[in-house]
Design a protein around this motif. Sequence first.
Motif, PDB file in Angstrom:
ATOM      1  N   ALA A 191      11.919  -1.561  -2.627  1.00 17.99           N
ATOM      2  CA  ALA A 191      11.289  -0.398  -3.285  1.00 17.99           C
ATOM      3  C   ALA A 191      10.547   0.473  -2.274  1.00 17.99           C
ATOM      4  O   ALA A 191       9.400   0.855  -2.494  1.00 17.99           O
ATOM      5  CB  ALA A 191      10.369  -0.863  -4.417  1.00 17.99           C
ATOM      6  N   CYS A 248      10.689   3.477  -1.525  1.00 18.90           N
ATOM      7  CA  CYS A 248      10.243   4.824  -1.934  1.00 18.90           C
ATOM      8  C   CYS A 248       9.135   4.746  -2.989  1.00 18.90           C
ATOM      9  O   CYS A 248       8.664   5.776  -3.471  1.00 18.90           O
ATOM     10  CB  CYS A 248      11.412   5.666  -2.435  1.00 18.90           C
ATOM     11  SG  CYS A 248      11.946   5.249  -4.109  1.00 18.90           S
ATOM     12  N   GLY A 265       9.329   3.788  -6.015  1.00 17.86           N
ATOM     13  CA  GLY A 265       9.751   4.029  -7.408  1.00 17.86           C
ATOM     14  C   GLY A 265      10.084   5.468  -7.712  1.00 17.86           C
ATOM     15  O   GLY A 265      10.027   5.890  -8.868  1.00 17.86           O
ATOM     16  N   LEU A 285      21.614   9.737  -6.207  1.00 19.73           N
ATOM     17  CA  LEU A 285      21.485   8.645  -5.242  1.00 19.73           C
ATOM     18  C   LEU A 285      22.594   7.607  -5.434  1.00 19.73           C
ATOM     19  O   LEU A 285      23.196   7.137  -4.463  1.00 19.73           O
ATOM     20  CB  LEU A 285      20.110   7.996  -5.417  1.00 19.73           C
ATOM     21  CG  LEU A 285      19.577   7.242  -4.227  1.00 19.73           C
ATOM     22  CD1 LEU A 285      19.438   8.163  -3.025  1.00 19.73           C
ATOM     23  CD2 LEU A 285      18.211   6.663  -4.559  1.00 19.73           C
ATOM     24  N   CYS A 318      16.251  -0.588  -5.065  1.00 20.61           N
ATOM     25  CA  CYS A 318      15.967  -1.271  -6.344  1.00 20.61           C
ATOM     26  C   CYS A 318      17.199  -1.313  -7.245  1.00 20.61           C
ATOM     27  O   CYS A 318      17.079  -1.585  -8.440  1.00 20.61           O
ATOM     28  CB  CYS A 318      14.827  -0.572  -7.068  1.00 20.61           C
ATOM     29  SG  CYS A 318      15.283   1.071  -7.627  1.00 20.61           S
ATOM     30  N   MET A 324      11.813  -2.178 -12.134  1.00 21.64           N
ATOM     31  CA  MET A 324      11.579  -2.519 -10.712  1.00 21.64           C
ATOM     32  C   MET A 324      10.220  -3.205 -10.555  1.00 21.64           C
ATOM     33  O   MET A 324      10.088  -4.199  -9.834  1.00 21.64           O
ATOM     34  CB  MET A 324      11.667  -1.242  -9.863  1.00 21.64           C
ATOM     35  CG  MET A 324      11.324  -1.402  -8.407  1.00 21.64           C
ATOM     36  SD  MET A 324       9.561  -1.348  -8.038  1.00 21.64           S
ATOM     37  CE  MET A 324       9.238   0.400  -7.991  1.00 21.64           C
ATOM     38  N   LEU A 376      19.034   2.491 -11.053  1.00 22.86           N
ATOM     39  CA  LEU A 376      17.928   2.253 -10.135  1.00 22.86           C
ATOM     40  C   LEU A 376      16.834   1.662 -11.020  1.00 22.86           C
ATOM     41  O   LEU A 376      16.377   2.321 -11.962  1.00 22.86           O
ATOM     42  CB  LEU A 376      17.472   3.563  -9.494  1.00 22.86           C
ATOM     43  CG  LEU A 376      18.514   4.242  -8.611  1.00 22.86           C
ATOM     44  CD1 LEU A 376      17.972   5.563  -8.075  1.00 22.86           C
ATOM     45  CD2 LEU A 376      18.944   3.341  -7.467  1.00 22.86           C
ATOM     46  N   ALA A 434      13.035   7.096  -7.079  1.00 23.12           N
ATOM     47  CA  ALA A 434      14.478   7.376  -7.121  1.00 23.12           C
ATOM     48  C   ALA A 434      14.977   8.004  -5.830  1.00 23.12           C
ATOM     49  O   ALA A 434      15.789   8.917  -5.843  1.00 23.12           O
ATOM     50  CB  ALA A 434      14.829   8.276  -8.312  1.00 23.12           C
ATOM     51  N   SER A 435      14.466   7.519  -4.693  1.00 22.33           N
ATOM     52  CA  SER A 435      14.969   8.100  -3.455  1.00 22.33           C
ATOM     53  C   SER A 435      15.332   7.094  -2.365  1.00 22.33           C
ATOM     54  O   SER A 435      15.662   7.488  -1.258  1.00 22.33           O
ATOM     55  CB  SER A 435      13.982   9.137  -2.912  1.00 22.33           C
ATOM     56  OG  SER A 435      12.722   8.580  -2.746  1.00 22.33           O
ATOM     57  N   CYS A 436      15.306   5.781  -2.667  1.00 23.02           N
ATOM     58  CA  CYS A 436      15.684   4.836  -1.610  1.00 23.02           C
ATOM     59  C   CYS A 436      16.866   3.934  -1.995  1.00 23.02           C
ATOM     60  O   CYS A 436      17.542   3.417  -1.128  1.00 23.02           O
ATOM     61  CB  CYS A 436      14.490   3.959  -1.224  1.00 23.02           C
ATOM     62  SG  CYS A 436      14.048   2.717  -2.452  1.00 23.02           S
ATOM     63  N   SER A 437      17.055   3.714  -3.250  1.00 18.57           N
ATOM     64  CA  SER A 437      18.133   2.883  -3.819  1.00 18.57           C
ATOM     65  C   SER A 437      17.999   1.380  -3.533  1.00 18.57           C
ATOM     66  O   SER A 437      18.898   0.620  -3.869  1.00 18.57           O
ATOM     67  CB  SER A 437      19.524   3.389  -3.425  1.00 18.57           C
ATOM     68  OG  SER A 437      19.885   2.940  -2.143  1.00 18.57           O
ATOM     69  N   CYS A 482      13.826   1.245 -10.796  1.00 19.43           N
ATOM     70  CA  CYS A 482      12.549   1.972 -10.920  1.00 19.43           C
ATOM     71  C   CYS A 482      12.632   3.060 -11.979  1.00 19.43           C
ATOM     72  O   CYS A 482      11.606   3.580 -12.417  1.00 19.43           O
ATOM     73  CB  CYS A 482      12.120   2.565  -9.581  1.00 19.43           C
ATOM     74  SG  CYS A 482      13.169   3.891  -8.959  1.00 19.43           S
TER      75      CYS A 482
END
Length: 108
Positions: A40, A42, A44, A73, A51, A28, A87, A46-49, A89
């Motif tokens: 990005a 969040c 990096g 996710l 990326c 990412m 993802l 792993a909580s927004c998706s 990130c």
Amino acid sequence: MSSITVTVIDREGTRTEGVDWKDYESLMEALTRHKYPILATCGGNASCSTCHAYLDPEAFRKSGGTNEEEEDLLEMLDDTRHETSRLSCQVEWSEDLDGAEVTIAPEW
Ligand code: FES
């Protein structure tokens, strides 16, 4: 410092070879440094998706596949998830990923 190069296919389908990825970056971070439109939000974690990207099958295997947080996710992305979704990130730099093909997933 080491660096590898990957091929990136953006959301318009434009393919760019030789995109460099440095060993201290997540995938990412390399993509955002090259100004690909990855939010990005969040940072990096792993909580927004935002990326989300697809790796070519061999690169997916070499990357070690998804981790648990990532899997939670990705499960929510029914429509856009593919077998080789990651993802970005969560994709760590590795010499083995030199030459990988990375396709940026559609925005949801
Ligand atoms: S940057 Fe948010 S999930 Fe990867």
